[in-house]
Design an enzyme around this catalytic site. Structure first.
Site, PDB file in Angstrom:
ATOM      1  CE1 TYR A  11      38.543  13.717  38.885  1.00  0.00           C
ATOM      2  CE2 TYR A  11      38.327  11.343  39.116  1.00  0.00           C
ATOM      3  CZ  TYR A  11      39.117  12.465  38.994  1.00  0.00           C
ATOM      4  OH  TYR A  11      40.471  12.322  38.963  1.00  0.00           O
TER       5      TYR A  11
ATOM      6  N   GLY B 297      56.424  14.984  38.154  1.00  0.00           N
ATOM      7  CA  GLY B 297      55.342  15.882  38.572  1.00  0.00           C
ATOM      8  C   GLY B 297      55.600  16.339  39.996  1.00  0.00           C
TER       9      GLY B 297
HETATM   10  P1  NAD Z   1      48.992  19.595  40.426  1.00  0.00           P
HETATM   11  O1  NAD Z   1      48.364  20.435  39.373  1.00  0.00           O
HETATM   12  O2  NAD Z   1      49.076  20.162  41.792  1.00  0.00           O
HETATM   13  O3  NAD Z   1      50.501  19.168  39.989  1.00  0.00           O
HETATM   14  C1  NAD Z   1      50.754  18.664  38.703  1.00  0.00           C
HETATM   15  C2  NAD Z   1      52.232  18.401  38.528  1.00  0.00           C
HETATM   16  O4  NAD Z   1      52.435  17.897  37.183  1.00  0.00           O
HETATM   17  C3  NAD Z   1      53.149  19.634  38.667  1.00  0.00           C
HETATM   18  O5  NAD Z   1      54.334  19.258  39.346  1.00  0.00           O
HETATM   19  C4  NAD Z   1      53.503  19.983  37.214  1.00  0.00           C
HETATM   20  O6  NAD Z   1      54.758  20.644  37.032  1.00  0.00           O
HETATM   21  C5  NAD Z   1      53.564  18.574  36.626  1.00  0.00           C
HETATM   22  N1  NAD Z   1      53.446  18.566  35.162  1.00  0.00           N
HETATM   23  C6  NAD Z   1      52.378  18.949  34.412  1.00  0.00           C
HETATM   24  N2  NAD Z   1      52.661  18.778  33.099  1.00  0.00           N
HETATM   25  C7  NAD Z   1      53.928  18.275  33.036  1.00  0.00           C
HETATM   26  C8  NAD Z   1      54.780  17.878  31.983  1.00  0.00           C
HETATM   27  N3  NAD Z   1      54.398  17.947  30.713  1.00  0.00           N
HETATM   28  N4  NAD Z   1      56.028  17.432  32.293  1.00  0.00           N
HETATM   29  C9  NAD Z   1      56.451  17.359  33.602  1.00  0.00           C
HETATM   30  N5  NAD Z   1      55.662  17.684  34.644  1.00  0.00           N
HETATM   31  C10 NAD Z   1      54.420  18.140  34.358  1.00  0.00           C
HETATM   32  O7  NAD Z   1      48.217  18.212  40.405  1.00  0.00           O
HETATM   33  P2  NAD Z   1      47.650  17.216  41.555  1.00  0.00           P
HETATM   34  O8  NAD Z   1      46.256  17.623  41.883  1.00  0.00           O
HETATM   35  O9  NAD Z   1      48.637  17.034  42.631  1.00  0.00           O
HETATM   36  O10 NAD Z   1      47.515  15.866  40.708  1.00  0.00           O
HETATM   37  C11 NAD Z   1      48.537  14.885  40.654  1.00  0.00           C
HETATM   38  C12 NAD Z   1      47.880  13.512  40.531  1.00  0.00           C
HETATM   39  O11 NAD Z   1      47.087  13.271  41.708  1.00  0.00           O
HETATM   40  C13 NAD Z   1      46.926  13.399  39.337  1.00  0.00           C
HETATM   41  O12 NAD Z   1      47.010  12.108  38.795  1.00  0.00           O
HETATM   42  C14 NAD Z   1      45.563  13.601  39.983  1.00  0.00           C
HETATM   43  O13 NAD Z   1      44.502  13.045  39.242  1.00  0.00           O
HETATM   44  C15 NAD Z   1      45.795  12.880  41.297  1.00  0.00           C
HETATM   45  N6  NAD Z   1      44.820  13.194  42.367  1.00  0.00           N
HETATM   46  C16 NAD Z   1      44.530  14.494  42.689  1.00  0.00           C
HETATM   47  C17 NAD Z   1      43.566  14.753  43.654  1.00  0.00           C
HETATM   48  C18 NAD Z   1      43.189  16.171  44.040  1.00  0.00           C
HETATM   49  O14 NAD Z   1      42.159  16.374  44.681  1.00  0.00           O
HETATM   50  N7  NAD Z   1      43.997  17.146  43.713  1.00  0.00           N
HETATM   51  C19 NAD Z   1      42.936  13.689  44.332  1.00  0.00           C
HETATM   52  C20 NAD Z   1      43.299  12.370  44.014  1.00  0.00           C
HETATM   53  C21 NAD Z   1      44.243  12.140  43.022  1.00  0.00           C
END
Ligand code: NAD
Length: 397
Positions: A237, A50
């Site tokens: 959430y 990811g």
């Molecule tokens: P994002 O949407 O910015 O990035 C998601 C990533 O997942 C991308 O690199 C995408 O290419 C990859 N991806 C999606 N489907 C895929 C697949 N099938 N195969 C390979 N790669 C795939 O997401 P984010 O907000 O950075 O979230 C990442 C983690 O952080 C999650 O677990 C989320 O719950 C957690 N998180 C996010 C926040 C927030 O506020 N954004 C806060 C705390 C925790």
């Protein structure tokens, strides 16, 4: 090769175009922050699943440009072709590759479905051929759908309450108005599907596959990301379908941790991160409004951070070689500590009670939310001339 002027095409939380130059500027800004952090230069190999956006991209940048690790990234992104721009994640990684090459660093990317056995096999082949054993594995996938390779069933995650129907206010991202929102209670099938997509199943499959291939080094450290959030978003959430998936992810961390401790003297953690504007978080009802108020309060109090500052802090304080991660009573690393500080939450709650369409712009930082959302796709980035045609095709090879 094809050049074009690219404009944003936004509907709600979706933007179907992205701008290569703006994405590149964003990536270079993150690299500068990681380089300035003076992180230990003793990290060997890392895998980031990811790796192209949000927290995963910032993890990759911290490891590659901050720690100077050799990093293999996995993502699922669309390359630009002819007149159709690629996805922002593709352009982000194109710039990561350009910068890594210029600085003599090793970054490689596998672009494909990380859930599928073929995605894991491609990563394992690359690691065996060109990397060797891993010192770090980061799991940062966020997506609404996953096909379980064991059964072939495709699951779609939902963002629903598990208790009573949820009533709150939210921003209509198309009209910039505050509107009431009602979300019906999740069914058992919704809960199960969300756990299948966003829980720990696939993370565990990755670690099993890497262990079976003997690709985890002694002392290997593994991390995935979670969120808890405030009382305002609790019902939708943490107490909702996505919260159940995060419970599953956190339980999976304990299972992986026990195995890595016993086999390699390593460990696995979940890091609870701060709410930030990413493609994933923008899709969650109520969260854009909460983030707009939170930013206002945290910026005024001087404690605001972005994804790169969060990830630099995660490594510097917890995961860098020789550091002992500091954890809460449930074993989780908490880089969300500043978001959940009582003085931040008290002020955010007070603004939440007052916010309506008329005062949205004055009492919240919705302007930054909008700008950062467009910035995720490379738009409204300072210093970019959007009138100029840009090359649509790029490479992460
Ligand atoms: P994002 O949407 O910015 O990035 C998601 C990533 O997942 C991308 O690199 C995408 O290419 C990859 N991806 C999606 N489907 C895929 C697949 N099938 N195969 C390979 N790669 C795939 O997401 P984010 O907000 O950075 O979230 C990442 C983690 O952080 C999650 O677990 C989320 O719950 C957690 N998180 C996010 C926040 C927030 O506020 N954004 C806060 C705390 C925790």
């Amino acid at each position: 090769m094809a050049k074009a002027v690219i404009n944003p095409r936004i509907r709600g939380f979706i933007c179907t175009t992205s701008h290569p130059t703006g994405c590149a500027v964003n990536v270079r800004r993150q690299i500068a922050i990681a380089e300035a952090a003076q992180l230990a230069q003793t990290v060997g190999n890392a895998l980031v699943i990811g790796s192209s956006a949000g927290y995963g991209l910032s993890s990759l940048i911290t490891l590659a440009f901050g720690h100077r690790a050799k990093v293999l990234g996995c993502c699922f992104e669309r390359p630009g072709k002819e007149a159709k721009p690629g996805s922002a994640g593709f352009y982000n990684l194109a710039e990561v590759h350009t910068q890594a090459k210029a600085k003599g660093l090793t970054v490689e990317t596998i672009n494909g479905d990380a859930f599928a056995p073929s995605g894991k096999e491609a990563a394992i082949a690359a690691l065996k051929a060109r990397f060797g054993k891993l010192d770090y594995v980061v799991y940062s996938v966020a997506t609404p759908k996953r096909t379980d390779p064991a059964t072939g069933v495709t699951y779609t995650s939902t963002l629903k309450p598990i208790g009573p129907e949820y009533h709150a206010k939210t921003i209509d991202l198309d009209t910039d108005e505050i509107k009431p929102i009602s979300i019906p209670t999740a069914s058992d099938a919704d809960v199960e599907a969300t756990i299948k997509v966003m829980g720990g199943d696939d993370w565990k499959m990755w670690i099993d596959a890497l262990l079976a291939a003997d690709l985890l080094a002694p002392g290997c450290r593994v991390v995935a990301y979670s969120y808890i959030g405030p009382q305002i978003t609790h019902a939708i959430y943490r107490a909702g379908t996505i919260g159940r998936a995060k419970d599953h992810l956190e339980a999976t961390a304990h299972t992986i941790d026990a195995e890595l401790k016993q086999k390699l003297g390593g460990g696995a953690w979940v890091s609870v991160n701060k709410a930030l504007v990413t493609q994933a978080s923008s899709a969650i009802p109520v969260v854009p409004l909460y983030i707009s108020l939170l930013y206002k309060v945290m910026k005024a109090q001087g404690s605001h951070e972005g994804t790169i500052e969060q990830m630099v802090r995660l490594w510097k304080d917890h995961l860098a070689p020789g550091k002992t991660p500091q954890v809460d009573e449930k074993g989780r690393i908490r880089v969300d500590n500043q978001e959940l500080a009582p003085k931040v939450q008290k002020e955010t709650d007070a603004l939440w009670a007052q916010v309506d369409s008329a005062n949205l712009m004055s009492i919240s930082d919705y302007a930054s939310f909008k700008r950062e959302f467009r910035g995720l796709f490379g738009f409204e980035v300072d210093g970019v001339d959007y009138e100029q045609p840009v090359e649509i095709e790029a490479s992460i090879g």
